[in-house]
Design a protein around this motif. Structure first.
Motif: not given
Length: 208
Positions: A37-63
């Motif tokens: 469970l060490w990483h079970s709550r990690s990646g909040v900042a990473r997901r925020t960045q990915a969502f911004e990229q997705w909203a901008e239409g850069d879906k490949h970068a988001a993934k």
């Protein structure tokens, strides 16, 4: 806890031996679950960045941003992004995301029940050892027809009470570990739901 448990093996007999095994098992489970469970709550900042990229239409970068994420929320979000890229939407996607989320939750909850069982039965085993020890001490007193040395009787009672203390020493870490890990799992589950909900909202309303 461990030195006390093993020191009482001779005094408590089979029950102390069983409590020692349960102690080893509970600590092994706690270590395994901490690592899992060490990483079970990690990646909040990473997901925020990915969502911004997705909203901008850069879906490949988001993934690409989330591909190496180690949390359950990252894995579910990447799957949702891949499905949306392929045109899969609506109830079918939501049902599959629910299934994957349940699988992640079941995986995280694995062995937690065992810790809860150890926390529940260890004090009962300790109490059983104490009761059996007290019975034996008073049987010896009866056989001695009241002429038993008080120090010998006190020593028997002390040995009997030792199993109750050992049972509590085994149960407390198991109960604390199970409680803290259950709270962490619940938080991780909420992160999965939040991430998926955020992605689907952005997909339908990129301007938000």
């Amino acid at each position: 806890m461990m030195p006390t448990t093993f020191a009482g093996l001779g005094a408590g007999g089979p029950i102390m031996a069983l409590l020692a095994v349960l102690s080893l098992l509970s600590w092994a489970l706690i270590v395994i679950k901490i690592l899992q469970l060490w990483h079970s709550r990690s990646g909040v900042a990473r997901r925020t960045q990915a969502f911004e990229q997705w909203a901008e239409g850069d879906k490949h970068a988001a993934k690409a941003t989330l591909e190496h994420g180690k949390s359950p929320a990252d894995r579910i979000t990447v799957y949702a992004m891949q499905a949306l890229t392929k045109g899969i939407k609506g109830p079918a996607l939501e049902a599959e995301l629910t299934r994957l989320g349940n699988d992640e939750l079941a995986r995280m909850n694995g062995m937690i029940r065992m810790l809860e069982v150890i926390a529940m039965i260890s004090p009962l085993l300790g109490l059983l050892g104490t009761v059996l020890g007290m019975i034996q001490s008073f049987q010896e007193l009866e056989l001695a027809e009241g002429a038993a040395n008080a120090s010998v009787l006190a020593g028997g009672i002390w040995q009997a009470l030792l199993t109750t203390a050992a049972g509590l020493l085994v149960a407390i870490p198991a109960a604390v570990g199970a409680g803290l890990m259950s709270a962490r799992i619940e938080s991780a589950a909420q992160m999965i739901e939040s991430a998926v909900g955020r992605l689907l909202l952005i997909e339908d309303h990129p301007e938000l």
